[in-house]
Design an enzyme around this catalytic site. Structure first.
Site, PDB file in Angstrom:
ATOM      1  N   HIS A 549      -7.881 -51.117 -19.136  1.00  0.00           N
ATOM      2  CA  HIS A 549      -7.860 -49.791 -19.769  1.00  0.00           C
ATOM      3  C   HIS A 549      -7.684 -49.934 -21.279  1.00  0.00           C
ATOM      4  O   HIS A 549      -8.428 -49.319 -22.064  1.00  0.00           O
ATOM      5  CB  HIS A 549      -6.716 -48.964 -19.176  1.00  0.00           C
ATOM      6  CG  HIS A 549      -6.616 -47.575 -19.735  1.00  0.00           C
ATOM      7  ND1 HIS A 549      -7.080 -46.467 -19.056  1.00  0.00           N
ATOM      8  CD2 HIS A 549      -6.112 -47.105 -20.905  1.00  0.00           C
ATOM      9  CE1 HIS A 549      -6.860 -45.382 -19.783  1.00  0.00           C
ATOM     10  NE2 HIS A 549      -6.275 -45.752 -20.919  1.00  0.00           N
ATOM     11  N   GLU A 550      -6.707 -50.755 -21.696  1.00  0.00           N
ATOM     12  CA  GLU A 550      -6.440 -50.885 -23.127  1.00  0.00           C
ATOM     13  C   GLU A 550      -7.575 -51.621 -23.836  1.00  0.00           C
ATOM     14  O   GLU A 550      -7.926 -51.286 -24.971  1.00  0.00           O
ATOM     15  CB  GLU A 550      -5.107 -51.605 -23.351  1.00  0.00           C
ATOM     16  CG  GLU A 550      -3.891 -50.934 -22.694  1.00  0.00           C
ATOM     17  CD  GLU A 550      -3.735 -49.465 -23.055  1.00  0.00           C
ATOM     18  OE1 GLU A 550      -4.197 -49.061 -24.144  1.00  0.00           O
ATOM     19  OE2 GLU A 550      -3.153 -48.718 -22.252  1.00  0.00           O
ATOM     20  N   HIS A 553     -10.402 -49.390 -24.785  1.00  0.00           N
ATOM     21  CA  HIS A 553     -10.195 -48.573 -25.983  1.00  0.00           C
ATOM     22  C   HIS A 553     -10.779 -49.225 -27.240  1.00  0.00           C
ATOM     23  O   HIS A 553     -11.002 -48.532 -28.238  1.00  0.00           O
ATOM     24  CB  HIS A 553      -8.706 -48.314 -26.197  1.00  0.00           C
ATOM     25  CG  HIS A 553      -8.168 -47.171 -25.398  1.00  0.00           C
ATOM     26  ND1 HIS A 553      -8.780 -45.940 -25.372  1.00  0.00           N
ATOM     27  CD2 HIS A 553      -7.067 -47.067 -24.605  1.00  0.00           C
ATOM     28  CE1 HIS A 553      -8.085 -45.117 -24.589  1.00  0.00           C
ATOM     29  NE2 HIS A 553      -7.051 -45.781 -24.108  1.00  0.00           N
ATOM     30  N   GLU A 572      -9.423 -41.275 -23.775  1.00  0.00           N
ATOM     31  CA  GLU A 572      -8.684 -41.580 -22.549  1.00  0.00           C
ATOM     32  C   GLU A 572      -9.525 -41.437 -21.282  1.00  0.00           C
ATOM     33  O   GLU A 572      -9.379 -42.215 -20.345  1.00  0.00           O
ATOM     34  CB  GLU A 572      -7.435 -40.695 -22.461  1.00  0.00           C
ATOM     35  CG  GLU A 572      -6.452 -40.894 -23.598  1.00  0.00           C
ATOM     36  CD  GLU A 572      -5.927 -42.323 -23.699  1.00  0.00           C
ATOM     37  OE1 GLU A 572      -6.168 -43.117 -22.764  1.00  0.00           O
ATOM     38  OE2 GLU A 572      -5.290 -42.642 -24.712  1.00  0.00           O
TER      39      GLU A 572
END
Length: 872
Positions: A549-550, A553, A572
């Site tokens: 997920h990170e 980004h 997000e």
């Protein structure tokens, strides 16, 4: 102008006051010192400015002169400087006394310092009110900072900079020379980025203009306003401005706390107010800038920051401080600047020895594993021709690979360079290397997307840091998974936007499971639990998916950002959707296993979103709250971020989950593989840009015209998904339809035997959630569940559901599990406090109060306020 004139203090909107339509900060140079004894960061920041538009006024009066009478203007400004200096000296005296005072005097001296600061601000405000409203005002976003001085920097005194101007310009007035010099530096091509950075650094150290006279400044709750007498337009305003300031211990942008070893540390907390309490800046995302920073910190500390290369580290001769240098050449919003200073150690690729019982001190570890230690020191003279020294010195820490020819490329032993073959990963490159004709369309900077070598670099250099007590867990989980997740992200999305990555295991009080910034990721300790012995890959699910997920980004949230911060789903929602795809590829799952894992996660997210939509205000459920006004700002460039200061919003996931389901819906329309291929095309076109929802959706509809012919229009997506609360019924139909199709495919083959004692974490979470819907459970059920699945050793998501069951059914034997969870998983515990208080059970309420008292000193400010309202 009064930047707060249209702000209602009773609303929860965050004002962005910077007048970015008038003038922009193109580069920041920060020179900061970290003081753990007083919990402040002091120093200066130099802003290099560029006016946006307009024509120089004809009736220009010289700097410091009033339009009516030049003498009056000079004397008035002189009195202002005298008063300001008196206030600044009072602040300095107060701080010096605080430094030598004992603990018993600290509160009294803190009050003395605060009084001195307030006196100075009052003096500043008095003189500000007597200045002319005809003078142009630079407005910066700022709060909780004590400003001691604002001055123009005379860059014409820097020989290396002055040499950039032609001889014909030498006779021009000083203001014109300075404007021309700064413009020359700002306009230097990316191929000369190193020289550009060094010129900014040299100019930032130049003395103040006009023998140190200060600019007028005024600070209110949300902004810092700066004027120069007689300057009526952005074109006439100084191009280089130095601001001397100090943060406050209670400032909302940084968090002073202790790590899990009990050692002091400080880090940027990802606050709703962003970095305006760390340095004065232009907060609107359109204010894209580069920066470089020098940070002085105690020698035993490690300084981690957004920066393209490993830090250049030098010793601050004769002092107990070390000096760390970082820089960024990709223009980014100021909100992405990230800093962490602490006594952390670098995780070794080999399993570190378990720390001895009671070991709390990691000074030796910090010295041994501190990044950037090497022979020689960084030298400006060696980087710019003719700046003094005839020989360049070796940079501490070898430079990393970037996409500029101005940078050498050497392996750095401080970083991990993973062999994918050794990890058992596929060496096939899935990222679509065929040239599709899409090139960079952003402004000129050293871009990795244009670098041939970066296109095939699946795993960028990476390091992991954490406290001594968590090094073994970090090695087993994070360092093991990181190269696989990086390679999988590259396979899905293509070129890594950033040249390196640091991961820091953040203190327990961090209010999120993770936070991504350029070149650095913060991870909560809650993701480190690898499950019971023998759990294998299943025990790494929470850690792996959070890392993915990170990492996602880097593409959506950082190199492509939202032009309007209210459209959080662009960051997000995209990262939530992509984490499943990247994590499945990192696990090397089969197509069927990937679909089953994705469907199970979708069901869990649907349940979570449905619960949140039933228990939140409707206006907080809208993905595009500004609707047709999204992206619009005032004439000066200022705006507000709706509901950004609402404490409930901090803990909501609607932008993650509703955005995820919108993308899942769109993937269903065009097919998942074509959808992922479209993501790569979108990244190639829009990297380095800020976007609105319509940019993504319009390109999607153009790329897949059949879906629009079938009735899926831009206006329909706005109406159904972005501009209304709740979620369309079609989303649930698609969710159930996909799950049903998966089950039909499974029936075509022989069903394997299932061992229901060996559930993957997501299956176990689903089981516990279904049990939570039962009004009553037999007395034997909960102990049996605990024994069968060893729930206390599972990951934090499973533990959270287990604790909910314990609280709901008052299973007193497991209250210790609830206490342990609230203390060690603070990022996930806010909801549990509410459950403990809700049932009005005296023993459960005592558990909540006891845990709060134990951790309130280290809790995130927003989380603490919410919990205190529930518990106290």
């Amino acid at each position: 102008m009064d930047p707060d004139v249209d702000i209602n203090p009773d609303t929860d909107d965050l004002p962005l006051r910077a007048n970015t339509n008038d003038i922009l900060v193109r580069h920041y140079v920060l020179d900061l010192t970290v003081h753990f004894d007083r919990e402040v960061i002091s120093g200066s920041i130099v802003l290099f400015l560029e006016p946006c538009s307009g024509v120089r006024t004809e009736d220009h009066i010289g700097p410091g002169l009033d339009k009516k009478d030049g003498t009056e203007g000079r004397s008035s400004q002189g009195r202002f400087v005298d008063r300001q200096e008196d206030g600044r000296k009072g602040m300095i005296r107060a701080k010096q006394e605080m430094f030598v005072a004992g603990e018993g005097d600290r509160e009294e001296l803190e009050a003395l310092f605060q009084t001195a600061a307030e006196t100075q601000n009052a003096q500043s405000s008095h003189v500000w009110e007597t200045s002319s409203d005809d003078d142009f005002t630079v407005v910066l976003d700022c709060c909780d900072l004590d400003i001691s001085k604002v001055e123009e920097v005379d860059v014409t005194l820097v020989p290396a900079a002055s040499s950039l101007l032609p001889e014909a310009a030498s006779g021009a007035r000083s203001g014109d020379q300075q404007a021309a010099l700064i413009q020359r530096i700002i306009s230097m091509p990316s191929s000369r980025w190193r020289q550009k950075q060094q010129l900014f650094s040299l100019c930032s150290r130049a003395p103040g203009a006009q023998a140190g006279t200060s600019l007028l400044f005024h600070r209110d709750r949300w902004s810092l306003q700066v004027r120069k007498r007689g300057t009526s337009s952005p074109q006439d305003f100084p191009r280089a401005v130095r601001i001397c300031y100090e943060t406050r211990p209670t400032g909302g942008s940084v968090r002073w706390t202790k790590d899990q070893d009990g050692r002091v540390c400080v880090y940027t907390a990802g606050s709703p107010i962003n970095n305006r309490a760390l340095f004065p800046c232009q907060e609107p995302p359109v204010a894209m800038s580069t920066w470089q920073a020098t940070v002085r910190a105690p020698s035993e500390c490690v300084v981690l920051m957004s920066g393209e290369d490993q830090a250049v580290l030098t010793e601050d001769g004769g002092t107990p401080f070390s000096v760390w240098h970082y820089h960024v050449t990709m223009p980014m919003p100021a909100s992405t600047f990230t800093l962490a200073v602490g006594h952390w150690c670098q995780v070794s690729p080999e399993p570190p020895p378990a720390p001895a019982r009671g070991v709390r001190d990691c000074v030796e570890c910090s010295k041994m594993d501190k990044p950037g230690i090497g022979s020689g020191e960084w030298s400006e003279a060696g980087l710019l021709p003719g700046l003094g020294s005839s020989s360049s010195e070796v940079v501490k820490g070898s430079p990393l690979q970037t996409c500029s020819g101005d940078q050498t490329t050497r392996p750095d032993p401080a970083f991990c360079y993973c062999s994918l073959e050794d990890e058992g990963l596929s060496v096939t490159d899935y990222s679509g290397m065929v040239d599709d004709g899409i090139g960079c369309s952003h402004g000129d900077y050293p871009c990795r997307f244009a670098e041939q070598s970066a296109r095939s670099q699946r795993v960028i250099p990476h390091r992991v840091f954490g406290p001594v007590c968590l090094l073994q867990k970090a090695q087993t989980a994070v360092l093991k998974l990181l190269p696989r997740c990086l390679a999988a992200a590259h396979a899905v999305l293509g070129v890594h936007p950033f040249s390196r990555l640091d991961v820091l295991i953040i203190p327990a009080g961090f209010s999120s499971l993770g936070m991504a910034s350029p070149h650095i990721i913060f991870l909560s300790q809650s993701v480190l639990n690898c499950g019971s012995p023998g759990a294998g890959e299943d025990g790494l699910s929470l850690c792996g998916s959070r890392i993915c997920h990170e990492i996602a980004h880097s593409w959506f949230g950082l190199v492509i950002g939202a032009r309007d911060w209210t459209e959080e789903w662009i960051s997000e929602g995209f990262a939530t959707y992509l984490e499943d795809i990247i994590w499945a590829r990192a696990q090397q799952l089969s197509l069927q296993d990937t679909e089953e894992q994705s469907d199970l996660k979708a069901v869990l997210r649907w349940r979570r979103l449905s619960d949140e939509l039933q228990n939140s205000e409707e206006e907080l459920q809208i993905l595009r709250p500004n609707m047709e006004n999204t992206g619009r700002v005032s004439e000066s460039g200022s705006s507000t971020v709706k509901h950004a200061l609402n404490p409930d919003k901090t803990f909501m996931q609607v932008h993650y989950l509703k955005g995820y389901f919108l993308l899942r819906f769109l993937a269903c329309q065009v097919g998942e593989q074509p959808f992922i291929a479209f993501f790569r095309l979108f990244v190639k076109k829009y990297h380095g840009h800020l976007i609105l929802s319509q940019d993504f959706l319009r390109m999607l509809l153009i790329t897949f015209p059949d879906i629009e012919r079938e009735g899926l229009s831009l206006s329909a997506i706005y109406a159904d998904w972005l501009d209304r609360p709740g979620i369309p019924k079609v989303a649930k139909w698609i969710l159930l339809s996909q799950s049903h199709q998966g089950r039909r495919r499974k029936r075509k083959r022989k069903e394997p035997k299932v061992n229901y004692k060996e559930l993957v974490p997501e299956q176990l979470v689903m089981l516990l959630e279904l049990l939570l819907e039962e009004a009553e459970l037999s007395a034997a059920t909960l102990p049996l569940l605990h024994r069968t699945y060893d729930l206390q050793s599972r990951d934090a998501e499973v533990q959270h559901r287990w604790c909910e069951l314990v609280v709901k059914h008052a299973h007193t034997q497991a209250y210790g599990d609830v206490e342990h969870f609230l203390i060690h998983n603070q990022a996930m515990g806010v909801y549990l406090y509410g459950e403990l208080m809700l049932h009005e059970d005296a023993e459960q309420q005592a558990v909540a109060r006891r845990c709060l008292l134990l951790v309130r000193g280290e809790m995130d400010q927003s989380a603490r306020r919410v919990v205190e309202e529930m518990v106290l």
